[in-house]
Write an enzyme that holds these catalytic residues in place. Structure first.
Site, PDB file in Angstrom:
ATOM      1  N   HIS A  69       0.852  -1.198   0.000  1.00 15.90           N
ATOM      2  CA  HIS A  69       0.000   0.000   0.000  1.00 15.90           C
ATOM      3  C   HIS A  69       0.879   1.237   0.000  1.00 15.90           C
ATOM      4  O   HIS A  69       2.068   1.171   0.301  1.00 15.90           O
ATOM      5  CB  HIS A  69      -0.902   0.006   1.248  1.00 15.90           C
ATOM      6  CG  HIS A  69      -0.115   0.069   2.515  1.00 15.90           C
ATOM      7  ND1 HIS A  69       0.294  -1.062   3.197  1.00 15.90           N
ATOM      8  CD2 HIS A  69       0.389   1.118   3.220  1.00 15.90           C
ATOM      9  CE1 HIS A  69       1.000  -0.708   4.252  1.00 15.90           C
ATOM     10  NE2 HIS A  69       1.082   0.621   4.288  1.00 15.90           N
ATOM     11  N   HIS A 153       5.282   6.378  -1.520  1.00 16.64           N
ATOM     12  CA  HIS A 153       6.026   5.147  -1.774  1.00 16.64           C
ATOM     13  C   HIS A 153       5.226   3.929  -1.325  1.00 16.64           C
ATOM     14  O   HIS A 153       4.231   4.061  -0.605  1.00 16.64           O
ATOM     15  CB  HIS A 153       7.333   5.171  -0.966  1.00 16.64           C
ATOM     16  CG  HIS A 153       7.077   5.077   0.500  1.00 16.64           C
ATOM     17  ND1 HIS A 153       6.684   6.169   1.252  1.00 16.64           N
ATOM     18  CD2 HIS A 153       7.081   4.020   1.356  1.00 16.64           C
ATOM     19  CE1 HIS A 153       6.476   5.783   2.499  1.00 16.64           C
ATOM     20  NE2 HIS A 153       6.701   4.483   2.594  1.00 16.64           N
TER      21      HIS A 153
HETATM   22  P1  A2P Z   1       5.000   2.923   5.224  1.00 15.95           P
HETATM   23  O1  A2P Z   1       3.886   3.764   4.744  1.00 15.95           O
HETATM   24  O2  A2P Z   1       6.323   3.458   4.874  1.00 15.95           O
HETATM   25  O3  A2P Z   1       4.895   1.491   4.780  1.00 15.95           O
HETATM   26  P2  A2P Z   1       3.104   0.251  11.526  1.00 15.95           P
HETATM   27  O4  A2P Z   1       2.785  -1.170  11.115  1.00 15.95           O
HETATM   28  O5  A2P Z   1       4.541   0.466  11.855  1.00 15.95           O
HETATM   29  O6  A2P Z   1       2.168   0.757  12.569  1.00 15.95           O
HETATM   30  O7  A2P Z   1       2.837   1.142  10.237  1.00 15.95           O
HETATM   31  C1  A2P Z   1       1.651   1.048   9.513  1.00 15.95           C
HETATM   32  C2  A2P Z   1       1.804   1.831   8.222  1.00 15.95           C
HETATM   33  O8  A2P Z   1       1.878   3.227   8.483  1.00 15.95           O
HETATM   34  C3  A2P Z   1       3.032   1.494   7.436  1.00 15.95           C
HETATM   35  O9  A2P Z   1       2.642   1.434   6.106  1.00 15.95           O
HETATM   36  C4  A2P Z   1       4.014   2.604   7.746  1.00 15.95           C
HETATM   37  O10 A2P Z   1       5.005   2.943   6.841  1.00 15.95           O
HETATM   38  C5  A2P Z   1       3.103   3.769   8.037  1.00 15.95           C
HETATM   39  N1  A2P Z   1       3.653   4.584   9.122  1.00 15.95           N
HETATM   40  C6  A2P Z   1       3.972   4.176  10.374  1.00 15.95           C
HETATM   41  N2  A2P Z   1       4.390   5.207  11.120  1.00 15.95           N
HETATM   42  C7  A2P Z   1       4.363   6.312  10.335  1.00 15.95           C
HETATM   43  C8  A2P Z   1       4.690   7.694  10.521  1.00 15.95           C
HETATM   44  N3  A2P Z   1       5.117   8.172  11.683  1.00 15.95           N
HETATM   45  N4  A2P Z   1       4.541   8.519   9.463  1.00 15.95           N
HETATM   46  C9  A2P Z   1       4.108   8.073   8.287  1.00 15.95           C
HETATM   47  N5  A2P Z   1       3.778   6.785   8.044  1.00 15.95           N
HETATM   48  C10 A2P Z   1       3.905   5.909   9.048  1.00 15.95           C
END
Ligand code: A2P
Length: 218
Positions: A69, A153
């Site tokens: 995603h 991304h």
């Molecule tokens: P990404 O979008 O780069 O894949 P988690 O499983 O760690 O809680 O994260 C859930 C999703 O949210 C993942 O897709 C992750 O990264 C994104 N994410 C987690 N923390 C943040 C943050 N502080 N800022 C932006 N995106 C985040």
């Protein structure tokens, strides 16, 4: 009250439809398989292994992190700055459940993460929070001056112990660096090296991936 707070998800984003999950998974694995056999890569593996010219199996090195995603807004169930405003934004509400095409224009690898760069359309940019690239200025100087949407991304994999949030930061960091030299013309596109184990492949033909704008509660 507490019931209302729980209606805000962990994050909003575009979720690749299942046939494209497979397509993106295959193309990205093909890239990893080829990358770690290239001489240019083999000469620079110390950033991955801590040892000069030790072989790395990139397919083993990265572990998949759930389904593919492109996060638009990390809300942390309402605890993140701007989460409530984003969830209540009329454009977000109107677009919820709609399918559009994501354009994947590059693949990148660092010692921490493996990701795909997404190039958003004007319409998709309406769902992109305006301050996203500014939030990382403290950790990645120069990122605030990048165009909106630069961080977009898909996390394809993370090294052991690395959280997926790192993928967007690694992408922003590459984008703030002077463009690396082309070290190899691959079938998929031009491969550039940015030092410190950072590689980016600009795809000759962007990968088109149908995705549904929705949210994830976990
Ligand atoms: P990404 O979008 O780069 O894949 P988690 O499983 O760690 O809680 O994260 C859930 C999703 O949210 C993942 O897709 C992750 O990264 C994104 N994410 C987690 N923390 C943040 C943050 N502080 N800022 C932006 N995106 C985040």
């Amino acid at each position: 009250g507490p019931l209302e707070e729980t209606t805000i998800p962990l994050f909003f984003g575009w979720f690749l439809l299942s046939p494209v999950q497979v397509k993106v998974g295959c193309s990205s694995m093909d890239f990893l398989k080829t990358l770690d056999t290239l001489e240019a890569f083999k000469k620079n593996t110390a950033d991955f292994t801590g040892q000069a010219e030790k072989e790395v199996d990139l397919e083993q090195y990265f572990e998949a992190k759930g389904s593919f995603h492109c996060t638009t807004k990390f809300c942390n169930y309402g605890k993140a700055d701007g989460a409530t405003e984003y969830a209540g934004n009329p454009v977000v509400k109107k677009s919820y459940g709609s399918v559009s095409e994501l354009s994947l224009t590059a693949l990148f690898v660092t010692p921490r993460t493996f990701g795909a760069r997404v190039c958003l359309t004007e319409e998709q940019l309406q769902l992109w929070p305006a301050d996203t690239e500014k939030e990382s200025e403290a950790s990645i100087p120069g990122s605030a001056s990048l165009p909106a949407g630069s961080r977009a991304h898909i996390t394809l994999g993370c090294a052991e112990g690395v959280e997926p949030v790192q993928t967007g930061l690694d992408l922003l960091q590459i984008l703030t660096l002077p463009e690396g030299e082309v070290v190899e013309e691959m079938e998929l596109g031009s491969l550039r090296y940015y030092g410190e184990g950072r590689w980016m492949l600009s795809l000759r033909e962007p990968i088109c991936a149908a995705a549904c704008f929705s949210s994830y509660y976990g």
